[in-house]
Design a protein around this motif. Structure first.
Motif, PDB file in Angstrom:
ATOM      1  N   TRP A  73      19.435 -65.868  50.033  1.00 43.74           N
ATOM      2  CA  TRP A  73      19.205 -67.218  51.328  1.00 43.74           C
ATOM      3  C   TRP A  73      18.799 -68.503  50.539  1.00 43.74           C
ATOM      4  O   TRP A  73      17.458 -68.116  50.089  1.00 43.74           O
ATOM      5  N   GLY A 124      19.805 -73.404  55.493  1.00 43.30           N
ATOM      6  CA  GLY A 124      18.912 -74.048  56.311  1.00 43.30           C
ATOM      7  C   GLY A 124      17.090 -73.524  55.773  1.00 43.30           C
ATOM      8  O   GLY A 124      16.887 -72.634  55.074  1.00 43.30           O
ATOM      9  N   PHE A 182      13.760 -75.748  62.145  1.00 43.86           N
ATOM     10  CA  PHE A 182      14.546 -74.622  62.038  1.00 43.86           C
ATOM     11  C   PHE A 182      15.871 -76.086  61.409  1.00 43.86           C
ATOM     12  O   PHE A 182      16.476 -76.384  62.970  1.00 43.86           O
ATOM     13  N   TRP A 205      19.007 -76.850  60.038  1.00 36.92           N
ATOM     14  CA  TRP A 205      20.007 -75.843  58.993  1.00 36.92           C
ATOM     15  C   TRP A 205      20.681 -77.490  58.283  1.00 36.92           C
ATOM     16  O   TRP A 205      20.858 -78.456  58.359  1.00 36.92           O
ATOM     17  N   ARG A 241      17.497 -68.997  63.314  1.00 35.75           N
ATOM     18  CA  ARG A 241      18.171 -68.263  62.180  1.00 35.75           C
ATOM     19  C   ARG A 241      18.594 -67.228  62.046  1.00 35.75           C
ATOM     20  O   ARG A 241      20.134 -67.305  61.474  1.00 35.75           O
TER      21      ARG A 241
END
Length: 506
Positions: free
Chosen positions: A75, A343, A354, A356, A454
């Protein structure tokens, strides 16, 4: 590798680091086949993505692999394995290959480790995808149903042409719609060649290209230029892009194309500047006029010519439908795809969610940006990807309500996930930070997906790309989503409604 070993398991690299090339990437289909010949066909196999990848380099081996397959990504914005993972997952889904998938920032979190342990023990890896619910036969608002029925009947009757300037960009197997599936929705490919595009560029006089440049500058668009062809955006590169814009419109007009896609990173990159500036302009209704060289008429006057970046035909079909539906609804019809790039959670400025990072290299229409053309700047594409240079359309997407979607292929059928989101405004310093950890030359959208986490998004989304279009307000966005979902259904596409704030009785 450390995460696997902490469970007492051994792990073996399927291929070595190349001492000459100084990397360990599987960098061709040829090499990928060599690698898979040495992998036991029944072994548990992990495909680890740390950057963008070409799915066709390994898809052949995954087709015939009998053991369990786990795709894994880091990530990170800087090293976007998650983008490569989403493409590979979409490709495996289209191919009918069974797989499990995981992602992590540092491979020490519980979400990753508990699921990795299950996979190592031969158990299924499960994710929560309850955010995606089949549309089925649910009755949608009368206006949406009426427009969708009329639209679908017209498309199936009158047909549409998708201009494809060479298929299969960057190994995106998931981005190619088989003809027999596309024909069912009334769309037919016109297979064009990038060499034809280049040849048409050579016929465009310099003065016509300069007229495009001057039009853009009169609108307030800026070009960040310099003298060094290898590292800077030069006037000559911009001139080449303006010629490509003119050439693309003329070829599209000649063949009657309703939507087109240029392959982008392959082939042309060694001959001409990048197509990004071209793509963004084509997707905008207000754009530099181009005339037919003999007849003198303005091509596609008062209209955008929807363009799908990287010849992602799933996005192309989506763009065609979205553009025409938004026109019927009376909304700004500009649409584009973005990479699902990265994100993070953000708190501040009234946001606690969250957010992105949606980015694509330049296909974003200026109407999506804060300030329109005046908020856009063209910067040179990174030399590593584009030795011949070329500028992007960089800017920040304006705040507002959006509808997102993705068409994909599963069980040899067209499917679509569709949902609602909002583009939000972040402080300039946060925008710049996110640009610097991703690709600062590219346009950016700060997006909050309604009712989707997510991990839910990563578990369900079947592509590295996502299609977006703005609506005037939340109620208009709900109507647009319902109309688009009904249209997809009437065309025989299986629809999932994702997240919340869609206004539908699911």
């Amino acid at each position: 590798m450390a995460a696997v070993r902490r469970f007492g398991r051994e792990i073996k690299r399927g291929h070595p680091v190349d001492p000459v090339k100084k990397h360990g990437f599987i960098d061709s289909q040829k090499y990928g086949m060599k690698v898979f010949r040495e992998i036991p066909p029944d072994a548990p196999l992990m495909v680890v993505e740390a950057v963008w990848q070409y799915s066709h380099h390994i898809l052949h081996g995954l087709y015939s692999h009998r053991g369990p397959i786990l795709t894994v990504a880091n990530w990170s914005g800087q090293w976007p394995g998650l983008v490569g993972l989403l493409n590979l997952n979409g490709s495996l889904t289209k191919a009918g290959v069974k797989y499990s998938t995981l992602w992590s920032e540092n491979f020490t979190d519980d979400y990753f480790l508990t699921r990795l342990e299950k996979w190592l023990n031969g158990q299924p890896v499960e994710h929560d995808t309850s955010h995606a619910r089949p549309l089925g036969n649910i009755r949608l608002p009368d206006r949406a149903e009426r427009i969708a029925e009329e639209f679908a009947q017209q498309l199936l009757r009158d047909k549409a042409i998708m201009g494809v300037f060479d298929e299969g960009c960057m190994g995106m197997y998931n981005a190619i719609i088989p003809d027999e599936l596309l024909h069912k929705v009334g769309v037919f490919k016109e297979r064009l060649s990038q060499s034809t595009l280049y040849a048409e560029m050579l016929r465009v006089p310099d003065e016509e290209a300069w007229q495009v440049r001057r039009w853009l500058e009169a609108k307030g668009m800026k070009f960040k230029t310099g003298p060094n062809h290898e590292t800077d955006l030069t006037d000559e590169q911009i001139l080449g892009q303006c010629k490509m814009y003119i050439a693309a419109l003329r070829i599209a007009d000649e063949f009657g194309c309703d939507v087109i896609g240029i392959q982008y990173q392959q082939g042309l990159k060694d001959l001409a500047p990048a197509s990004d500036l071209v793509e963004g302009l084509l997707n905008n209704v207000d754009r530099p006029p181009v005339r037919h060289p003999q007849e003198g008429r303005i091509l596609y006057e008062g209209e955008a010519l929807p363009h799908f970046n990287e010849v992602d035909e799933c996005a192309g079909l989506d763009a065609l439908i979205t553009y025409r539906l938004w026109r019927r609804l009376g909304f700004d019809p500009e649409t584009t795809l973005h990479d699902v790039r990265y994100g993070e959670h953000y708190s501040g400025n009234g946001i606690d969610d969250f957010v992105w990072v949606f980015e694509i290299s330049g296909a974003v229409p200026p109407n999506h940006l804060e300030g329109g053309y005046a908020g856009a700047v063209s910067e040179r594409q990174p030399p590593m990807y584009f030795p011949a240079g070329g500028g992007t359309i960089k800017g920040v997407s304006k705040p507002g309500e959006i509808v997102w979607s993705r068409i994909y292929i599963e069980n040899n059928e067209l499917h679509a996930d569709i949902g609602r989101a909002k583009a939000v405004k972040l402080p300039p310093e946060e925008t710049e930070r996110r640009w610097q950890i991703t690709t600062p030359q590219w346009p950016i959208m700060h997006a909050v997906l309604y009712g989707i986490t997510r991990d839910q998004m990563m578990a369900k989304h079947k592509a590295n790309h996502i299609q977006v279009a703005y609506a005037p307000d939340a109620e208009a966005a709900k109507l647009a989503l319902a109309t688009k979902a009904a249209t997809f259904r009437n065309l025989g596409i299986k629809v999932n409604i994702c997240g919340t704030e869609h206004g539908l009785p699911l």
